[in-house]
Design an enzyme around this catalytic site. Sequence first.
Site, PDB file in Angstrom:
ATOM      1  CB  CYS A   1      -0.913   0.009   1.231  1.00  0.00           C
ATOM      2  SG  CYS A   1      -1.956  -1.427   1.356  1.00  0.00           S
TER       3      CYS A   1
HETATM    4  N1  SAJ Z   1       5.449   1.917   9.452  1.00  0.00           N
HETATM    5  C1  SAJ Z   1       6.372   2.685  10.143  1.00  0.00           C
HETATM    6  N2  SAJ Z   1       5.932   3.510  11.122  1.00  0.00           N
HETATM    7  C2  SAJ Z   1       4.607   3.604  11.456  1.00  0.00           C
HETATM    8  C3  SAJ Z   1       3.680   2.820  10.739  1.00  0.00           C
HETATM    9  C4  SAJ Z   1       4.119   1.981   9.752  1.00  0.00           C
HETATM   10  O1  SAJ Z   1       7.572   2.631   9.870  1.00  0.00           O
HETATM   11  O2  SAJ Z   1       4.268   4.363  12.363  1.00  0.00           O
HETATM   12  C5  SAJ Z   1       5.907   1.055   8.377  1.00  0.00           C
HETATM   13  C6  SAJ Z   1       5.595  -0.411   8.605  1.00  0.00           C
HETATM   14  O3  SAJ Z   1       6.652  -1.043   9.313  1.00  0.00           O
HETATM   15  C7  SAJ Z   1       5.480  -0.946   7.173  1.00  0.00           C
HETATM   16  C8  SAJ Z   1       4.919   0.249   6.412  1.00  0.00           C
HETATM   17  O4  SAJ Z   1       5.197   1.406   7.207  1.00  0.00           O
HETATM   18  O5  SAJ Z   1       6.736  -1.266   6.646  1.00  0.00           O
HETATM   19  C9  SAJ Z   1       3.423   0.153   6.128  1.00  0.00           C
HETATM   20  O6  SAJ Z   1       2.821  -0.079   7.361  1.00  0.00           O
HETATM   21  P1  SAJ Z   1       1.225   0.105   7.585  1.00  0.00           P
HETATM   22  O7  SAJ Z   1       0.985   0.045   9.054  1.00  0.00           O
HETATM   23  O8  SAJ Z   1       0.725   1.274   6.853  1.00  0.00           O
HETATM   24  O9  SAJ Z   1       0.628  -1.249   7.003  1.00  0.00           O
HETATM   25  P2  SAJ Z   1       0.076  -1.580   5.576  1.00  0.00           P
HETATM   26  O10 SAJ Z   1       1.019  -1.282   4.491  1.00  0.00           O
HETATM   27  O11 SAJ Z   1      -0.441  -2.970   5.688  1.00  0.00           O
HETATM   28  O12 SAJ Z   1      -1.121  -0.560   5.408  1.00  0.00           O
HETATM   29  C10 SAJ Z   1      -2.421  -1.011   5.575  1.00  0.00           C
HETATM   30  C11 SAJ Z   1      -3.298   0.039   4.959  1.00  0.00           C
HETATM   31  N3  SAJ Z   1      -4.600  -0.554   4.794  1.00  0.00           N
HETATM   32  C12 SAJ Z   1      -5.234  -0.411   3.619  1.00  0.00           C
HETATM   33  O13 SAJ Z   1      -4.769   0.225   2.703  1.00  0.00           O
HETATM   34  C13 SAJ Z   1      -6.542  -1.073   3.498  1.00  0.00           C
HETATM   35  C14 SAJ Z   1      -3.368   1.265   5.826  1.00  0.00           C
HETATM   36  O14 SAJ Z   1      -4.404   2.138   5.349  1.00  0.00           O
HETATM   37  C15 SAJ Z   1      -3.678   0.894   7.247  1.00  0.00           C
HETATM   38  O15 SAJ Z   1      -3.770   2.064   8.031  1.00  0.00           O
HETATM   39  C16 SAJ Z   1      -2.564   0.000   7.746  1.00  0.00           C
HETATM   40  O16 SAJ Z   1      -2.653  -1.210   6.962  1.00  0.00           O
HETATM   41  C17 SAJ Z   1      -2.733  -0.346   9.228  1.00  0.00           C
HETATM   42  O17 SAJ Z   1      -3.258   0.504   9.967  1.00  0.00           O
HETATM   43  O18 SAJ Z   1      -2.279  -1.446   9.614  1.00  0.00           O
END
Ligand code: SAJ
Length: 415
Positions: free
Chosen positions: A257
């Site tokens: 994403c």
């Molecule tokens: N990450 C950080 N710091 C943070 C949050 C995330 O470094 O504070 C990194 C994670 O380690 C990862 C990347 O960013 O490598 C993405 O993390 P993510 O928490 O955004 O997870 P995703 O990619 O699975 O995003 C999904 C998205 N869901 C959809 O698009 C339906 C996002 O909108 C959600 O908010 C997220 O999951 C979630 O909350 O888990």
Amino acid sequence: MVILGQGYVGLPVSMRAVQVGFDVVGFDVAKEKVDRLRGGQTYIDDITDAEVAEALATGRFTPTADPDDLAGFDIAVISVPTPLRDGAPDLSYIESATATVAPHVRPGCCVILESTTYPGTTEEIVVPKLESVSGLRAGPDFHVGFSPERINPGDKVYRLENTPKIVSGVDEASLNAVAEFFGALVEKVVPVSGTREAELAKLLENTFRHVNIALVNELAVYCHDLGIDVWSVIDAAASKPFGFMKFTPGPGVGGHCLPIDPSYLSWQVRRTLGRNFRFVDIANDVNDHMPDYVADRTTAHLNGKRKSVNGSNILLIGLAYKPNSGDARESPAIAVANRLADLGARLRAVDPLIPADHVPAGITLVAGTEADVAAADLVVVLTDHDDIDWPLLEAHAEKVLDTRNRLRSPAVDRL
Ligand code: SAJ
């Protein structure tokens, strides 16, 4: 109804649609996926074999790779990948799925695009194809809409049915048709004024995350040089009960994403307006360089012990792109590993969730025993899965670079 694409988005929609009484044709071009579904087997974490078997047992779930099985549909949902190719949107899956469903468009049916994409895709790419093949007009003759997916793999709280679902249509009747369909599957639908607004809302959601993660990543780099503990700074700011949302630094941004969706937005702005969407460009630059920064910090840490990376034994904790996921797509942890391998490090890794065949060559998966820790010249925490043996690391790892602020022992060097 028919769902084109039985992946981590399409399959949950199929299962939920069967559950609420729809007759569902689950179409996928990957024959092995169709065969597994027909055998009552899942291939995504959030759907169990039992749920697939249950859907099959109703007699209202038909997995297929045969486009002829789409004939006569009332509602078609397109949930196919929208990756980047050389930094630009790759709509080939949407175009292919649209071409597959177009011959079966008939008066009164409804086609809904769910795939994350740039504003205008539904009305500039999907609609013309459906109209040209069917000879019918979207709006007057059949309905078309866009409803972004918000499936969050591994999330135990928010599932399809309890996550508000944005719905939109090319006209009022289409909006109502999309709202009626998803209204039967989820607790709350959120009608918006047009398909472009719905397409852009999804991109805003993930660009918001990407930009704010980049903010704390850049802050972490400067805090280290200023001798300020960025983790305490963020925790303190997070005590503000309004107007702040906590994000944490890390080795970069992975998954399917965040590294992709914001670039659909900046590509559209550049193509249409000839302008650069600066926040996205900056966020991409900051987040894409975090693996380099972590490799630099690793080098500096070893250097401080008069060791070079070349020939050092480095134990990596976590290879997946985010905690409690086995998904390695665009994983920043693997980007860090590749950089360290290029510098000649001998790499071993602990990751109980990642499938062995997703571990890059040159990295040896180990259990993470006391001996594994003792044998390492440096331990680098990259992805903090809950079921890593943190007490063991706490007790025995003297030389640690922790990019996730998971360890508390004083010997730990934090991002
Ligand atoms: N990450 C950080 N710091 C943070 C949050 C995330 O470094 O504070 C990194 C994670 O380690 C990862 C990347 O960013 O490598 C993405 O993390 P993510 O928490 O955004 O997870 P995703 O990619 O699975 O995003 C999904 C998205 N869901 C959809 O698009 C339906 C996002 O909108 C959600 O908010 C997220 O999951 C979630 O909350 O888990």
